[in-house]
Enzyme design. Structure first.
Site, PDB file in Angstrom:
ATOM      1  N   ASN A 105       0.961  -1.114   0.062  1.00 46.17           N
ATOM      2  CA  ASN A 105      -0.002  -0.150   0.146  1.00 46.17           C
ATOM      3  C   ASN A 105       0.715   1.262  -0.006  1.00 46.17           C
ATOM      4  O   ASN A 105       0.225   2.234   0.320  1.00 46.17           O
ATOM      5  CB  ASN A 105      -0.723   0.039   1.210  1.00 46.17           C
ATOM      6  CG  ASN A 105      -1.998  -1.249   1.135  1.00 46.17           C
ATOM      7  OD1 ASN A 105      -2.416  -1.507   0.486  1.00 46.17           O
ATOM      8  ND2 ASN A 105      -2.144  -1.831   2.177  1.00 46.17           N
ATOM      9  N   HIS A 162     -14.231  -1.549   6.734  1.00 44.96           N
ATOM     10  CA  HIS A 162     -13.154  -2.040   7.330  1.00 44.96           C
ATOM     11  C   HIS A 162     -13.447  -2.591   8.675  1.00 44.96           C
ATOM     12  O   HIS A 162     -13.984  -2.145   9.399  1.00 44.96           O
ATOM     13  CB  HIS A 162     -11.758  -1.143   7.263  1.00 44.96           C
ATOM     14  CG  HIS A 162     -10.539  -1.867   7.567  1.00 44.96           C
ATOM     15  ND1 HIS A 162      -9.946  -1.744   8.843  1.00 44.96           N
ATOM     16  CD2 HIS A 162      -9.601  -2.330   6.962  1.00 44.96           C
ATOM     17  CE1 HIS A 162      -8.780  -2.489   8.719  1.00 44.96           C
ATOM     18  NE2 HIS A 162      -8.467  -2.787   7.548  1.00 44.96           N
ATOM     19  N   GLU A 222     -15.707   4.027   4.319  1.00 42.61           N
ATOM     20  CA  GLU A 222     -14.467   4.043   3.672  1.00 42.61           C
ATOM     21  C   GLU A 222     -14.467   5.270   2.772  1.00 42.61           C
ATOM     22  O   GLU A 222     -15.286   5.229   2.053  1.00 42.61           O
ATOM     23  CB  GLU A 222     -13.732   2.803   3.381  1.00 42.61           C
ATOM     24  CG  GLU A 222     -13.461   1.670   4.260  1.00 42.61           C
ATOM     25  CD  GLU A 222     -12.794   0.547   3.883  1.00 42.61           C
ATOM     26  OE1 GLU A 222     -11.916   0.666   2.990  1.00 42.61           O
ATOM     27  OE2 GLU A 222     -13.154  -0.545   4.411  1.00 42.61           O
ATOM     28  N   SER A 253     -11.000  -0.568   0.453  1.00 46.51           N
ATOM     29  CA  SER A 253      -9.613  -1.077   0.822  1.00 46.51           C
ATOM     30  C   SER A 253      -9.413  -2.122  -0.266  1.00 46.51           C
ATOM     31  O   SER A 253      -8.538  -2.460  -0.846  1.00 46.51           O
ATOM     32  CB  SER A 253      -9.061  -1.200   2.088  1.00 46.51           C
ATOM     33  OG  SER A 253     -10.253  -2.135   2.837  1.00 46.51           O
ATOM     34  N   ASP A 256     -12.944   6.683   6.807  1.00 45.31           N
ATOM     35  CA  ASP A 256     -11.709   6.036   6.971  1.00 45.31           C
ATOM     36  C   ASP A 256     -11.084   6.293   5.406  1.00 45.31           C
ATOM     37  O   ASP A 256     -11.430   5.450   4.713  1.00 45.31           O
ATOM     38  CB  ASP A 256     -11.892   4.809   7.346  1.00 45.31           C
ATOM     39  CG  ASP A 256     -10.640   4.197   7.422  1.00 45.31           C
ATOM     40  OD1 ASP A 256      -9.472   4.477   7.153  1.00 45.31           O
ATOM     41  OD2 ASP A 256     -10.446   2.869   8.129  1.00 45.31           O
ATOM     42  N   HIS A 263      -6.991   4.385   2.005  1.00 41.60           N
ATOM     43  CA  HIS A 263      -6.455   4.507   0.511  1.00 41.60           C
ATOM     44  C   HIS A 263      -6.806   5.841  -0.265  1.00 41.60           C
ATOM     45  O   HIS A 263      -6.551   5.540  -1.383  1.00 41.60           O
ATOM     46  CB  HIS A 263      -7.182   2.958   0.079  1.00 41.60           C
ATOM     47  CG  HIS A 263      -6.592   1.941   0.689  1.00 41.60           C
ATOM     48  ND1 HIS A 263      -5.782   1.236   0.691  1.00 41.60           N
ATOM     49  CD2 HIS A 263      -7.459   1.331   1.997  1.00 41.60           C
ATOM     50  CE1 HIS A 263      -5.705   0.156   1.542  1.00 41.60           C
ATOM     51  NE2 HIS A 263      -6.561   0.367   2.264  1.00 41.60           N
ATOM     52  N   LYS A 282       0.305   3.983   4.677  1.00 40.65           N
ATOM     53  CA  LYS A 282       0.064   3.443   3.459  1.00 40.65           C
ATOM     54  C   LYS A 282       0.979   4.676   2.535  1.00 40.65           C
ATOM     55  O   LYS A 282       1.960   4.497   2.072  1.00 40.65           O
ATOM     56  CB  LYS A 282      -1.217   3.339   3.091  1.00 40.65           C
ATOM     57  CG  LYS A 282      -1.832   2.191   3.482  1.00 40.65           C
ATOM     58  CD  LYS A 282      -3.117   1.659   3.939  1.00 40.65           C
ATOM     59  CE  LYS A 282      -3.215   0.457   4.802  1.00 40.65           C
ATOM     60  NZ  LYS A 282      -4.664   0.121   4.971  1.00 40.65           N
TER      61      LYS A 282
HETATM   62  C1  LIG Z   1      -4.960  -0.517   6.548  1.00 40.77           C
HETATM   63  C2  LIG Z   1      -6.430  -0.044   6.840  1.00 40.77           C
HETATM   64  C3  LIG Z   1      -6.495   0.686   8.313  1.00 40.77           C
HETATM   65  C4  LIG Z   1      -5.512   0.286   9.367  1.00 40.77           C
HETATM   66  O1  LIG Z   1      -4.646   1.266   9.281  1.00 40.77           O
HETATM   67  P1  LIG Z   1      -3.057   1.098   9.907  1.00 40.77           P
HETATM   68  O2  LIG Z   1      -2.465   2.432  10.189  1.00 40.77           O
HETATM   69  O3  LIG Z   1      -2.474  -0.171   9.220  1.00 40.77           O
HETATM   70  O4  LIG Z   1      -3.838   0.245  11.309  1.00 40.77           O
HETATM   71  C5  LIG Z   1      -7.693   1.256   8.803  1.00 40.77           C
HETATM   72  N1  LIG Z   1      -8.711   1.304   7.842  1.00 40.77           N
HETATM   73  C6  LIG Z   1      -8.689   0.899   6.432  1.00 40.77           C
HETATM   74  C7  LIG Z   1      -9.700   1.082   5.394  1.00 40.77           C
HETATM   75  C8  LIG Z   1      -7.482   0.399   5.970  1.00 40.77           C
HETATM   76  O5  LIG Z   1      -7.331  -0.176   4.643  1.00 40.77           O
END
Ligand SMILES: *Cc1c(COP(=O)(O)O)cnc(C)c1O
Length: 389
Positions: free
Chosen positions: A48, A134, A178, A182, A207, A210, A240
């Site tokens: 990522n 997620h 999101e 993801s 969230d 990505h 990421k």
């Molecule tokens: C990767 C991810 C997370 C977690 O983030 P980290 O910093 O790796 O704990 C949270 N939400 C989504 C949608 C993700 O893809």
């Protein structure tokens, strides 16, 4: 303890039987998108690190300098003595970049979600979550002990229906999704959700793990049409596109001040190591100074989808859904033999019957290799799947 080991072995046997057992494979990312795995050098489509910033010289230099100056670890929770001077700098940059009043850095994106949600809603309140949300959005909602309802993926009509039916029954309603999904790479209708949330006095949380660094000119899914959709709770990760580690919440000053007092994953967990915070700050600088960089992962993903005969990519994430677990594992093996790392994603990470390859495109992927991968997927992965039984 015999009963303990028998319990573990029984669970593992069930996973083996369903071809769902997972294992950790040693992977050395010494050259960013080129990784070493099982003794071979592979071009990875499973990282990522969308802008390859984990390998950027100024990002690495910032991390090294932070270790020299402040040491390897933070030493305590941020609320005690772990709040080293690099945090304030990163939070100011995040707030500026996302155009919010304030920002708060957490230990990870997961910790940001499970800390924020229970600090805002509790028993007697309601959380509405996209059905493909997620795991950490769901974990945060469960920890809050609020009622939880899921809405059909990206279905504004369903959100409106659920808000209409339920809004008056709960004092507080949190609407969570999101920004860029993801495992599917599609975009949430953020602007429409924001106005719906406004109309029903629900609190919208996105969230954007990505989205940051990739969509909305790099500023994430709140900036999809070049306009700021004004999402009041914007969560994301530093791990990421920023190539470092950690998580953040961008929000108003009162919300951030409340989190400093109530988010348990912030209060009762040690602050991030100085190197991670410094690296994330330096990565944000690179993105701000090179706005053209953020467009590259999507451009490569689009070139791939066109050549592979798939629907146009809308983000750096492209799913190649194969359905059953064995088909996904077989496709991953086939691509690995051709020099590509594309890890198969299986339930429960994705819904049953939708096992897939999940390809993540990076600014650093060579165009000719993207083309070769597209041809392999079109001719050997997808075409095979369509042969009548
Ligand atoms: C990767 C991810 C997370 C977690 O983030 P980290 O910093 O790796 O704990 C949270 N939400 C989504 C949608 C993700 O893809």
């Amino acid at each position: 303890m015999r009963s303990l080991n028998e319990f573990a072995l029984g669970k593992l046997r069930a996973l083996d039987g369903a071809h769902l057992r997972r294992s950790l494979t040693e992977t050395a990312r010494t050259e960013g998108v080129w990784v070493f795995r099982n003794g071979r050098r592979l071009l990875s489509f499973s990282c990522n690190d969308y802008l390859n910033l984990s390998q950027h010289p100024s990002v690495k230099a910032a991390a090294i300098e932070a270790v020299r100056r402040y040491g390897a670890g933070a030493g305590a929770s941020r609320l005690v003595t772990g709040n080293h001077p690099l945090f304030a700098e990163l939070e100011a940059r995040l707030a500026r970049f996302k155009d919010t009043e304030a920002a708060l850095v957490f230990g990870s994106g997961y910790l940001a979600n499970i800390g924020t949600i229970p600090a805002l809603v509790g028993p007697g309140d309601l959380v509405l979550i996209d059905e493909l949300g997620h795991a950490c959005l769901i974990a945060g909602a469960r920890l809050s002990r609020a009622a939880v309802l899921t809405f059909r993926h990206n279905d504004i009509g369903h959100v409106m229906e659920l808000l209409g039916e339920n809004r008056d029954r709960y004092p507080r309603v949190l609407l969570a999704t999101e920004g860029v999904f993801s495992m599917d790479g599609d975009l949430a209708p953020v602007a429409a959700l924001a106005s719906l949330a406004q109309r029903f006095d629900a609190w919208l949380l996105t969230d954007d793990a990505h989205g940051l660094g990739v969509v909305g000119g790099g500023r994430g899914s709140s900036f999809l049409d070049g306009r700021n959709a004004r999402v009041p709770l914007q969560i994301g990760t530093l791990s990421k596109a920023l190539g470092a580690y950690g998580g953040y919440l961008c929000a108003s000053q009162p919300v951030v001040d409340l989190m400093r007092n109530r988010a348990r994953s912030l209060i009762y967990s040690t602050g991030l190591p100085p190197a991670a915070v410094a690296a994330a700050s330096a990565a944000l600088d690179v993105i701000a100074e090179h706005p053209e960089l953020a467009g590259l992962p999507l451009a490569k993903a689009r070139a791939f989808t066109r050549r592979a005969g798939l629907p146009d990519a809308t983000s750096a994430v492209v799913p190649v859904v194969l359905g059953d677990v064995d088909a996904a594992l077989e496709a991953a093996r086939l691509l690995e033999a051709e020099g590509f790392l594309a890890v198969a994603i299986r339930p429960p990470t994705v819904p049953p019957g939708t096992a897939r390859l999940r390809l993540a495109f990076s600014a650093a992927h060579p165009d000719d290799e993207v083309g070769r991968l597209a041809d392999l997927v079109r001719i050997r992965v997808l075409a095979r799947d369509r042969v009548p039984a």
